[in-house]
Enzyme design. Sequence first.
Site, mmCIF file in Angstrom:
data_model
loop_
_atom_site.group_PDB
_atom_site.id
_atom_site.type_symbol
_atom_site.label_atom_id
_atom_site.label_comp_id
_atom_site.label_asym_id
_atom_site.label_seq_id
_atom_site.Cartn_x
_atom_site.Cartn_y
_atom_site.Cartn_z
ATOM 1 N N GLY A 1 21.714 39.795 29.731
ATOM 2 C CA GLY A 1 21.300 39.945 28.340
ATOM 3 C C GLY A 1 21.363 41.386 27.882
ATOM 4 N N VAL A 2 21.523 41.576 26.579
ATOM 5 C CA VAL A 2 21.603 42.927 26.034
ATOM 6 C C VAL A 2 20.616 43.163 24.890
ATOM 7 C CG1 VAL A 2 24.009 43.187 26.694
ATOM 8 C CG2 VAL A 2 23.462 42.280 24.422
ATOM 9 N N GLY A 3 19.845 42.151 24.512
ATOM 10 C CA GLY A 3 19.013 42.263 23.314
ATOM 11 C C GLY A 3 17.808 43.163 23.479
ATOM 12 N N GLU A 4 17.283 43.276 24.672
ATOM 13 C CA GLU A 4 15.998 43.957 24.828
ATOM 14 C C GLU A 4 16.066 45.246 25.622
ATOM 15 O OE1 GLU A 4 12.656 40.817 24.877
ATOM 16 O OE2 GLU A 4 14.408 39.739 25.597
ATOM 17 N N ALA B 1 18.312 36.044 26.778
ATOM 18 C CA ALA B 1 18.989 35.042 27.604
ATOM 19 C C ALA B 1 19.902 34.127 26.802
ATOM 20 C CB ALA B 1 17.941 34.195 28.330
HETATM 21 MO MO1 MOS Z 1 12.363 38.219 22.491
HETATM 22 S S1 MOS Z 1 10.617 39.256 22.486
HETATM 23 O O1 MOS Z 1 12.281 37.306 23.889
HETATM 24 O O2 MOS Z 1 12.668 37.402 21.059
#
Ligand code: MOS
Length: 750
Positions: free
Chosen positions: A714-717, A519
Site C-alpha cells: 500500500g502507498v496511501g498511509e 490495502a
Molecule cells: Mo485509512 S485511516 O485506513 O482510511
Amino acid sequence: MSEIPLTQAPAHVRHGSSIGQPLTRRDGILKVTGGARYAADNHPPEMLYAVPAVSSIARGRVAFLDVAAAKAHPGVIEVMTPVNRPPLAQDPDARTNPFAFRLDVLQNDKVRYANQPIAVVIADTLEAATEGAALLAPRYETEPVRADLDANGSFTPPTVGVGNPAEAHRGDVHAGLAQASRQIDATYETPAQYHNAMEPHAIVAAWDGDRLSIDMPTQGLAMTQGRLAELFGLPVENIHIRSRFLGGGFGSKGGVSGPQVLGILAARLTGRPVKLVLRREQMFGPVGHRAPTRQTLRVGTDGDGVLTALSHHTKTTSSTFDDFFEPASDVSHTLYASPAIATSHEVVRLDTGTPLFMRAPGEATGSIALESAIDEMAEACGMDPLAFRLRNYAEVEPISGKPFSSKALRECYAQGAERFGWAGRPLAPRQMHDDEGRLVGWGMGTATFPALMFQGNARAVIRSDGTGIMEAGAHDMGQGAGTALAQIAADSLGLDLDEVEFRSGTSDLPDAGIAGGSAHTATAGMAIHEAGADAIAKLADLATGDQRSPLFGAGNTGVVARGGRLFRRDDESRSESYADILARAGLAEIEGRGKSAADPAAQSSYAKHAHGAVFVEVKVDPDFGQIRVTRLVGAFAAGRVINPRLVRSQYYGGMIWGISFALHEKAVMDLRSGRPMNPNLGEYHIPVNADAPSLEAILVEEHDPHVNALGIKGVGEIGITGTAGAIANAVWHATGNRIRQFPITLDRLL
Ligand code: MOS
C-alpha cells in the site's frame, strides 16, 4: 493465462501493459470541469434539506428545545428530535463488529460531546432549515467536563487499533537499559486532529417503501450497506448506495456516520428524499478524530551506538461511550533491532466524540515520537542520524523475529540520502545559515506501514466484440483507485485500457473490500487480477478444446493473452481473437470471477511492511522562530508500482500531511466547556501551497513476492509516517532546540 511479468519496469518505460504506466486519473477531466457528481450534488425531485442542530455543551442533557419556534419558521417542514425520531431495528449503541462504532442518532436527550447532533430541522430550502435550527435555542443541564489527557482516571485497554494487544514485549527492557552506556528518557505530545476531508460527510437519501436509495461518500460500500441493513432491519439488497466519487476519506468514511443516519431518518420521517451535509464546524465531533497522545520513550545503547533497549509507552484518549484506542506504541515493534522492546498503552476517557482511524492510525503518531527519540539517541552517541539508523535497522522484524524486506529499507536510506545530499550535513546543530541569515537544519525520519490485504471480489466479462467489463465495488477517494484498478483490469484481460469498461463505486457490484489500511489496491486489485485470469482461462478452454481453433491442443497453460487475442506460448504465429473464439462457440460473452485474501501461510512466515526514508530541510528565522520546510525528499519502497504518477501523488499527500502534523494542525480544546475552539479551516491550521516546499518522492524498486501475486503493497498511509519526526529533527539541527510537543509552533522555539 494472461501474462503479467513480475519485473517492474522503470516508471517512464512503456512495456506493453497498462500496469506501470504513469497515467493521469481517468476521471480527472470530469473532476476539474465539475462533471463529477459527488453525493451532495444530487438533487432528486421533491428533495428536502436537513440541518442538524448540534450541542454546544460536551456533557449533560438537553433540557429544552423550542421546537414550536423552529416549526413556525417559513419553509420548515418538520423538526426531528428524540420524541418523534422514527424507530430503528437495532440499538445504535450496539457494537456488532470492530468497525461498527456507536452512533448518536437522537436515541435520547443525553449529550456525550460537543457538536453532537441534538435535533434535525427539515425544510424546503437549506436557508430555512439552517434558520430553523438556530431557533431551537436549546437549554441544557450540564455536568463537569473531562477534556484533557489528565482529566480522568486511566486504564489499560483490552486491545489497541484493530485487536492488537495493548502491551507487548520481547527481551528484557530493564536489563537492556541497565547495561546501556547511554540512554534517553523523553516524552512527546501530539494533539487531537479532527477529520476534515475536503468533502464533508454528506448524504442524499430516498425511501421507496422498504427500499432505500442513497448517495453518500463511503470507503466501505459493503460495510456501510451491512450496518444500515442492521439499523433499519432491511435485507442488504434493499439498500442501494452510490459512492462514485469521494472528496477524501482518510479513515473517516469507512462506516456510516451518525449524521448520515439522521439524513436517512429524516427522509423516513417526512416521506421525501432528504439531503444532509455537515457544515465544517459540525465535523468537529461526530465523525471521528485522531486522539491526542503523550508518549514516553526510553532508549539505551552500548558504547558502539548499538541499541540495547527500547520502551515505548503511550497515554491516549477515547470517548466515554465507545472504544477506539490509537495504537501509537506499536510502530516500535518493527523498525529498530533492539534486543529488548516493550510497548504499552494507557487510555483516558473524555467527553469527546469517539476517536477513529485517521491516515496511518498509530504509525503516524507513534513514528513522530520514535523518530525523534532515535534522533536524540544518535545525538547522545555523537553519531550521524543516518549512520545510527543504519547501525540499528532491523534485518528481521524485531518483535516477531520474522523475516521482512529490510533490504528495501536500506535502499530507501541510500537513495533518499543521495538525492537529498545528506553527506554534507554537519553533525552539530546551528551550523548552517542561508543568505538571509536564517538558520538551516537537516533532519531525517524512517517511514513504515504494514502491507495489509483484506477480502475482495470482482467479476470480469469478455464480450463477443472482444471488449471487456470489470466489476468491482471499489472506492475512489481521490487517490486514483478507479484508474489504477482499471489498469490492473486491462492487463488481467489482455486488453487495452480503453477496451475495458470498469464499473465501480456502487453497492450492487461485487464487494471489493474497504478502501482502508492502505490495502485497497492489493485487495481489489488481486480480486480483479483473478477475475480476469478466470475469464481468460475459460476462453482458453473453449479454444484449445476445439479442433477448429488454431490453438487446438495447446492446453490452457500453453496460451498467452495479449491485445484481445490468445497466442500459443510455444508458437506465437498461432493465435485467435477473443471475438472469434466466442463467435464460434455461439456465446455472447464469457464471465470470470475473482476473489482475493491474504495468503495465511505467507502471513505467518513473513512480516510484511512498506518502508521509506524521509529527508527534510527547514529554515528558521532566528528572531521570530518562523519555520519553513524548504525541501522534502522521501524514498519509498512499497512493492510493485501500478501507476507511478498516482503513487507519487499519494506520497506527496502523505508528506504534506506530515508537515501539517509537525507544524500546523491542532484542535484546541476549551477545557471548561469541552468545545473545540477552532472548528473551521481558518483557525484549524493546515498547510497551504506556500507551506508546501519542493517535494520529491523516489519510487524505490521493490520486489516482494510474499505479499501477493502482483507484489502490491500500500502507498496511501506510509507518506505521513516519518515526515513529522524528520521535521522535528531538522528543527533541532537548525536551532539546537528539541521540541517534543507537536505541532512545533514558533512560541515553543523562542
Ligand atoms: Mo485509512 S485511516 O485506513 O482510511
